[in-house]
Design a protein around this motif. Structure first.
Motif, PDB file in Angstrom:
ATOM      1  N   ILE A  98      -4.199  23.300 -69.107  1.00  0.00           N
ATOM      2  CA  ILE A  98      -5.246  23.618 -70.081  1.00  0.00           C
ATOM      3  C   ILE A  98      -5.439  22.438 -71.018  1.00  0.00           C
ATOM      4  CG2 ILE A  98      -5.963  25.219 -71.903  1.00  0.00           C
ATOM      5  CD1 ILE A  98      -3.990  27.249 -70.669  1.00  0.00           C
ATOM      6  N   GLU A  99      -6.669  21.986 -71.161  1.00  0.00           N
ATOM      7  CA  GLU A  99      -6.973  20.935 -72.142  1.00  0.00           C
ATOM      8  C   GLU A  99      -8.347  21.209 -72.725  1.00  0.00           C
ATOM      9  OE1 GLU A  99      -6.183  17.741 -69.295  1.00  0.00           O
ATOM     10  OE2 GLU A  99      -8.314  17.247 -69.404  1.00  0.00           O
ATOM     11  N   PRO A 100      -8.706  20.522 -73.807  1.00  0.00           N
ATOM     12  CA  PRO A 100      -9.989  20.842 -74.430  1.00  0.00           C
ATOM     13  C   PRO A 100     -11.128  20.761 -73.413  1.00  0.00           C
ATOM     14  CG  PRO A 100      -8.735  19.403 -75.868  1.00  0.00           C
ATOM     15  CD  PRO A 100      -7.979  19.490 -74.572  1.00  0.00           C
ATOM     16  N   GLY A 101     -11.818  21.847 -73.234  1.00  0.00           N
ATOM     17  CA  GLY A 101     -12.979  21.860 -72.355  1.00  0.00           C
ATOM     18  C   GLY A 101     -12.667  22.065 -70.886  1.00  0.00           C
ATOM     19  N   SER A 102     -11.410  22.248 -70.530  1.00  0.00           N
ATOM     20  CA  SER A 102     -11.121  22.374 -69.099  1.00  0.00           C
ATOM     21  C   SER A 102      -9.845  23.172 -68.841  1.00  0.00           C
ATOM     22  CB  SER A 102     -11.031  20.955 -68.511  1.00  0.00           C
ATOM     23  OG  SER A 102     -10.005  20.827 -67.580  1.00  0.00           O
ATOM     24  N   THR A 103      -9.886  24.020 -67.832  1.00  0.00           N
ATOM     25  CA  THR A 103      -8.681  24.714 -67.375  1.00  0.00           C
ATOM     26  C   THR A 103      -8.624  24.600 -65.862  1.00  0.00           C
ATOM     27  OG1 THR A 103      -9.902  26.784 -67.273  1.00  0.00           O
ATOM     28  CG2 THR A 103      -8.604  26.418 -69.238  1.00  0.00           C
ATOM     29  N   SER A 159      -4.024  35.709 -57.938  1.00  0.00           N
ATOM     30  CA  SER A 159      -4.257  36.170 -56.554  1.00  0.00           C
ATOM     31  C   SER A 159      -5.594  35.666 -56.051  1.00  0.00           C
ATOM     32  CB  SER A 159      -4.233  37.696 -56.481  1.00  0.00           C
ATOM     33  OG  SER A 159      -2.972  38.188 -56.841  1.00  0.00           O
ATOM     34  N   TYR A 160      -6.596  35.746 -56.919  1.00  0.00           N
ATOM     35  CA  TYR A 160      -7.957  35.366 -56.509  1.00  0.00           C
ATOM     36  C   TYR A 160      -8.360  33.996 -57.035  1.00  0.00           C
ATOM     37  CZ  TYR A 160      -8.213  40.207 -55.030  1.00  0.00           C
ATOM     38  OH  TYR A 160      -7.970  41.401 -54.402  1.00  0.00           O
ATOM     39  N   ARG A 161      -7.443  33.346 -57.761  1.00  0.00           N
ATOM     40  CA  ARG A 161      -7.723  32.021 -58.341  1.00  0.00           C
ATOM     41  C   ARG A 161      -8.993  32.020 -59.170  1.00  0.00           C
ATOM     42  NH1 ARG A 161      -5.015  26.891 -56.527  1.00  0.00           N
ATOM     43  NH2 ARG A 161      -3.046  27.747 -55.831  1.00  0.00           N
ATOM     44  N   LYS A 162      -9.111  33.063 -59.994  1.00  0.00           N
ATOM     45  CA  LYS A 162     -10.290  33.166 -60.861  1.00  0.00           C
ATOM     46  C   LYS A 162      -9.852  33.011 -62.306  1.00  0.00           C
ATOM     47  CE  LYS A 162     -13.519  36.185 -58.454  1.00  0.00           C
ATOM     48  NZ  LYS A 162     -14.027  37.546 -58.385  1.00  0.00           N
ATOM     49  N   MET A 163     -10.737  32.428 -63.116  1.00  0.00           N
ATOM     50  CA  MET A 163     -10.453  32.326 -64.546  1.00  0.00           C
ATOM     51  C   MET A 163     -11.714  32.659 -65.328  1.00  0.00           C
ATOM     52  SD  MET A 163      -8.024  28.992 -64.952  1.00  0.00           S
ATOM     53  CE  MET A 163      -8.795  27.865 -63.829  1.00  0.00           C
ATOM     54  N   TRP A 164     -11.565  33.332 -66.448  1.00  0.00           N
ATOM     55  CA  TRP A 164     -12.709  33.600 -67.308  1.00  0.00           C
ATOM     56  C   TRP A 164     -12.227  33.740 -68.761  1.00  0.00           C
ATOM     57  CZ3 TRP A 164     -10.320  37.045 -64.135  1.00  0.00           C
ATOM     58  CH2 TRP A 164      -9.916  38.267 -64.655  1.00  0.00           C
ATOM     59  N   ILE A 209      -3.423  33.633 -73.340  1.00  0.00           N
ATOM     60  CA  ILE A 209      -3.630  33.553 -71.886  1.00  0.00           C
ATOM     61  C   ILE A 209      -3.121  34.858 -71.304  1.00  0.00           C
ATOM     62  CG2 ILE A 209      -3.250  32.205 -69.800  1.00  0.00           C
ATOM     63  CD1 ILE A 209      -1.969  30.041 -71.601  1.00  0.00           C
ATOM     64  N   ALA A 210      -3.926  35.502 -70.482  1.00  0.00           N
ATOM     65  CA  ALA A 210      -3.481  36.724 -69.800  1.00  0.00           C
ATOM     66  C   ALA A 210      -3.470  36.436 -68.307  1.00  0.00           C
ATOM     67  CB  ALA A 210      -4.409  37.881 -70.125  1.00  0.00           C
ATOM     68  N   VAL A 211      -2.261  36.346 -67.755  1.00  0.00           N
ATOM     69  CA  VAL A 211      -2.123  35.990 -66.336  1.00  0.00           C
ATOM     70  C   VAL A 211      -1.798  37.246 -65.539  1.00  0.00           C
ATOM     71  CG1 VAL A 211      -0.912  34.533 -64.674  1.00  0.00           C
ATOM     72  CG2 VAL A 211      -1.152  33.764 -67.042  1.00  0.00           C
ATOM     73  N   ARG A 212      -2.542  37.474 -64.483  1.00  0.00           N
ATOM     74  CA  ARG A 212      -2.197  38.555 -63.575  1.00  0.00           C
ATOM     75  C   ARG A 212      -2.254  38.021 -62.147  1.00  0.00           C
ATOM     76  NH1 ARG A 212      -6.501  41.890 -66.226  1.00  0.00           N
ATOM     77  NH2 ARG A 212      -6.302  40.133 -67.613  1.00  0.00           N
ATOM     78  N   GLY A 213      -1.860  38.890 -61.187  1.00  0.00           N
ATOM     79  CA  GLY A 213      -1.878  38.466 -59.799  1.00  0.00           C
ATOM     80  C   GLY A 213      -0.641  37.665 -59.439  1.00  0.00           C
ATOM     81  N   VAL A 214      -0.610  37.199 -58.203  1.00  0.00           N
ATOM     82  CA  VAL A 214       0.502  36.398 -57.699  1.00  0.00           C
ATOM     83  C   VAL A 214      -0.083  35.272 -56.870  1.00  0.00           C
ATOM     84  CG1 VAL A 214       2.414  36.382 -56.044  1.00  0.00           C
ATOM     85  CG2 VAL A 214       2.190  38.290 -57.635  1.00  0.00           C
ATOM     86  N   SER A 215       0.383  34.080 -57.104  1.00  0.00           N
ATOM     87  CA  SER A 215      -0.083  32.956 -56.299  1.00  0.00           C
ATOM     88  C   SER A 215       0.786  32.834 -55.048  1.00  0.00           C
ATOM     89  CB  SER A 215      -0.001  31.671 -57.130  1.00  0.00           C
ATOM     90  OG  SER A 215      -0.317  30.568 -56.328  1.00  0.00           O
ATOM     91  N   GLU A 216       0.161  32.524 -53.939  1.00  0.00           N
ATOM     92  CA  GLU A 216       0.930  32.400 -52.694  1.00  0.00           C
ATOM     93  C   GLU A 216       1.852  31.183 -52.742  1.00  0.00           C
ATOM     94  OE1 GLU A 216      -1.569  32.474 -49.247  1.00  0.00           O
ATOM     95  OE2 GLU A 216      -2.283  34.488 -49.712  1.00  0.00           O
ATOM     96  N   ALA A 217       1.366  30.117 -53.324  1.00  0.00           N
ATOM     97  CA  ALA A 217       2.182  28.901 -53.459  1.00  0.00           C
ATOM     98  C   ALA A 217       2.378  28.621 -54.949  1.00  0.00           C
ATOM     99  CB  ALA A 217       1.473  27.726 -52.793  1.00  0.00           C
ATOM    100  N   PRO A 218       3.474  27.945 -55.304  1.00  0.00           N
ATOM    101  CA  PRO A 218       3.720  27.665 -56.721  1.00  0.00           C
ATOM    102  C   PRO A 218       2.579  26.877 -57.366  1.00  0.00           C
ATOM    103  CG  PRO A 218       5.662  27.132 -55.408  1.00  0.00           C
ATOM    104  CD  PRO A 218       4.552  27.422 -54.438  1.00  0.00           C
TER     105      PRO A 218
END
Lengths: 140, 633
Positions: free
Chosen positions: B125-130, B15-20, B111-120
């Motif tokens: 995920i790759e080493p050092g980057s998501t 929903s907020y396009r956040k990752m941690w 990976i724990a995914v929550r929220g809903v994306s407005e668009a698909p």
């Protein structure tokens, strides 16, 4: 000729990567898909799997192709030996191998070539089933 | 290089396009091991009771087993967890392939995914980057097409976990498909993924690597496990014939639930062509396949050369796909079943629920409660290949009659009415896998108490049949007497189920295949502990590791109680409990009566330290398992 060689039967390969993971572990000390001397080319959609590894072929084009004579055959083990100091990391050997059997380590800039684990290849051991990679002894 | 003892959770809020990132504390790793265990811990913590399974607050958790990426035999399994949109209860689903290993190489364990994306979107995920990438153009694509197009975006090999149209349309039993053909099925994790607008998760292993703390010890333990599996007759059968090799075995002993569970036997000739033992000679078997680090290689790739189903080619089919899409719908043409399998794989549908929903419709039609007009002009008669395949496509797109079937048999019977609930062969709202429970009481109990619904992929109790020396030895160890290795008695089923639950949970947590511990029995508690301890450096005895399994089962129970589960939910389909199936030869009492089930449930709850009223863990039980945090529900 002394020493053995590997024989690959791609039709028997199930794509499990046990050979790749084990090879990396034996040679590099950690499990990875990138640190092995063997790789499995895979098309997951058509389920085509082809193990690519040095099969110690009699007429080694990699030796002939190397512009600095860094490759030679170890008569004792029948493997392709690399003179790390002479190698310039040009990758010509990688392209010269008709079997795609030579990998390349981007970090050290050196080719990765099967050393038959000194005589008891670990990839063969973990592939006892389905037996897609076999070790052929010199005298049959 | 990452070490096997470090476990990283990637949190993604769509929903907020956040990752941690979160590092799992070592004490939690010690208690829950990895994979399903850590997934349980995250689900308990992050799932608020009563949230809409298809809303933004249902966490969708992907968990790679603790040994994934290593060459420990069969370490290829990843688990997906959430609240099920089918049952409303706890859902754990898992699959092999190579996705889980790739995820760990890419630097993430969970990976724990929550929220809903407005668009698909696609999570890359790759080493050092998501990265969260747009996937608008992938929406609507089948699983193969999705993988193919994602692979085009990357020079190196990638692995995917994606949904097909069924997940997009929130079919309540939509799968997540791993590595194209490996289905995380049952219970609708694919619908949850679709509700979030998440088309795929991509893991690019790149140059990632996994180290173990005691390389020599780990290597030795892996070798021992591999050698044991090579000697095991069940593992050997799985290699040669795949899981579907058992079609003829079950049919020969009249234990093949067919025609919506009304009969238990089909024509021998049909069974032979449907069963995996004949596929190689018939030219259908193109290749045996194995998941990452597999040493059993039960998976198949099959093709049909010509004829009406010519060009059909897909991974599988597995036993459950063959029996639920084939005999359960009266279909005996193996090529039609191969096409059914291909459709389920590519549309992202659970073959058990799909085949069972279609079988329910066939019986409903036969009994006159639904007309051909109501079924979009399809005549759903037993054995109709057109009905089987036409309805499968409609279900995935919730098209016409497919919309009714997309919610499974219980919900469909509630809409159709009459007595149609009686032949909705389900419990907790989910259709069972095709085990003749009336004559396999360990399975019956396991199906009744399985927190996700009535199937074999939380607790296989195959040892109760006593079919191999290894199986009889397991029963001897569990009960003290190998004479309990007979499947149609009530005695000791609680003990047998609980032991299998514990070891199954550990197997899932480590990411090994259940065929190593609850079917082939080549890996025991001691080896599991050894593999885990040498990989992670966390000291572990066989008793401790089995306690970790018990801890998972108990926490899963607590999650379900929080969602309102009662003892009445620990039940079996009405037909199994009330309609004697006399096609099951040699069975004196061919139902699982309420009295039988109650006896087994009482014994099972007592063994667990759960009360008999609700099956709620006693406070003392929770404390003994270090689950104090679940005391207040």
């Amino acid at each position: 000729m002394s020493g053995g060689r590997l024989e690959v039967d791609a039709a028997r390969c199930t794509g499990c990567n046990s050979c790749v993971l084990t090879c990396a572990f034996v040679h590099e000390g950690t499990f990875s898909l990138s640190g092995a001397r063997i790789r499995v080319d895979a098309d997951p959609i058509s389920a085509e799997y082809t193990p690519r590894v040095c099969i110690q072929c009699a007429e080694a084009r990699c030796i002939v192709a190397c512009p600095v004579n860094a490759l030679s055959r170890d008569q004792g083990t029948n493997t392709i030996a690399l003179d790390e100091a002479a190698c310039t990391g040009c990758r010509i050997c990688v392209g010269a191998c008709p079997y795609g059997g030579i990998g390349f380590d981007e970090e050290s800039r050196r080719p990765r070539i099967c050393d038959l684990c000194g005589g008891a290849p670990a990839c063969v051991d973990v592939c006892r089933l389905p037996e897609a990679i076999r070790s052929i002894c010199p005298d049959g | 290089m990452r070490c096997a003892n470090e476990q990283v959770v990637l949190h993604v809020d769509l929903s907020y396009r956040k990752m941690w990132h979160e590092i799992v504390p070592e004490m939690v790793v010690r208690r829950f091991l990895g994979g399903r265990g850590i997934g349980d811990w995250l689900l308990w913590r992050d799932l608020k009771p009563g949230v809409d399974p298809l809303g933004p607050d249902n966490p969708l958790i992907f968990s790679a087993g603790a040994l994934l990426g290593t060459a420990a035999p069969t370490a290829g399994r990843a688990t997906i967890l959430c609240r099920s949109p089918l049952t409303g209860f706890y859902l754990k689903t898992g699959a092999g392939g190579r996705f889980g290993a790739a995820l760990r190489f890419a630097g993430v364990d969970h990976i724990a995914v929550r929220g809903v994306s407005e668009a698909p979107v696609v999570l890359w995920i790759e080493p050092g980057s998501t990265e969260i990438r747009d996937a608008s153009e992938l929406w609507g694509a089948g699983v193969r097409e999705t993988h193919r197009r994602l692979q085009e975006d990357c020079e190196d090999s990638i692995e995917t976990a994606c949904i097909g149209p069924a997940g997009e349309h929130r079919v309540r039993y939509a799968n997540v498909m791993l590595s194209v053909y490996h289905s995380a099925s049952r219970g609708g994790a694919g619908a949850v993924m679709g509700s979030k607008g998440l088309k795929a998760v991509v893991a690019r292993p790149g140059r990632g690597s996994i180290g173990v703390m005691d390389p020599e010890g780990f290597h030795l333990a892996s070798d021992r496990a591999r050698a044991n599996l090579l000697e095991d007759p069940m593992a050997n059968n799985l290699y040669h014939y795949g899981t579907a090799g058992d079609v003829t075995v079950f049919n020969d002993i009249r234990r093949l639930p067919s025609k919506n569970w009304q009969v238990a036997h089909i024509e021998d000739e049909e069974a032979e062509s449907l069963g995996g033992r004949s596929w190689e000679e018939a030219g259908y078997l193109k290749r045996r396949r194995g998941c990452s680090a597999c040493s059993i290689h039960c998976h198949r790739f099959t093709e049909v050369g010509d004829g009406p189903y010519g060009g059909t080619a897909s991974g599988g089919p597995q036993l459950a796909t063959v029996t639920r899409g084939g005999p359960n719908c009266g279909v005996g043409n193996v090529e039609a079943v191969f096409r059914f399998n291909e459709l389920c794989n590519d549309l992202g549908l659970d073959a058990i629920s799909t085949g069972s929903s279609i079988a329910w419709l066939m019986e409903t039609y036969e009994r006159g409660l639904i007309s051909s007009e109501q079924a979009d002009g399809i005549e759903p008669v037993w054995g109709s290949e057109e009905a089987l395949l036409g309805l499968t496509g409609r279900i995935a797109h919730r098209q016409g009659i497919g919309d009714l079937l997309a919610d499974e048999t219980l919900a469909a019977s509630q809409r159709v009415g009459g007595d149609s609930w009686q032949w909705a062969v389900q419990a907790k709202g989910m259709s069972p896998s095709g085990v003749a429970m009336q004559s396999a009481l360990g399975y019956a109990l396991a199906f009744a108490v399985n927190p996700r619904g009535p199937d074999h992929l939380h607790t296989e109790t195959i040892a109760e049949f006593g079919a191999t020396p290894q199986a009889r030895e397991v029963i001897q160890r569990i009960t003290g007497d190998e004479r309990y290795a007979v499947s149609d008695i009530v005695d000791k089923r609680g003990e047998i189920v609980r032991w299998h639950e514990d070891i199954y949970a550990v197997t899932d947590a480590l990411g090994l295949c259940a065929f190593t511990t609850t079917c082939a029995y080549g890996i025991d508690e001691g080896l599991l502990a050894k593999l885990f301890a040498t990989a992670t450096g966390v000291p572990m005895s066989s008793e401790e590791i089995m306690t970790a399994g018990r801890r998972m089962m108990t926490l899963e129970r607590a999650i379900n109680l929080r969602e309102g589960l009662t003892r009445a939910d620990d039940t079996l389909p009405w037909r199994i409990m009330n309609e004697p199936n006399h096609d099951l030869t040699g069975v004196e009492d061919p139902i699982v009566s309420r009295a039988k089930l109650d006896r087994m449930l009482d014994a099972y709850y007592d063994l667990h330290g759960w009360d008999r009223e609700r099956g709620a863990p006693a406070p003392q039980t929770l404390r003994e398992l270090d689950l104090e945090f679940a005391l207040d529900g």
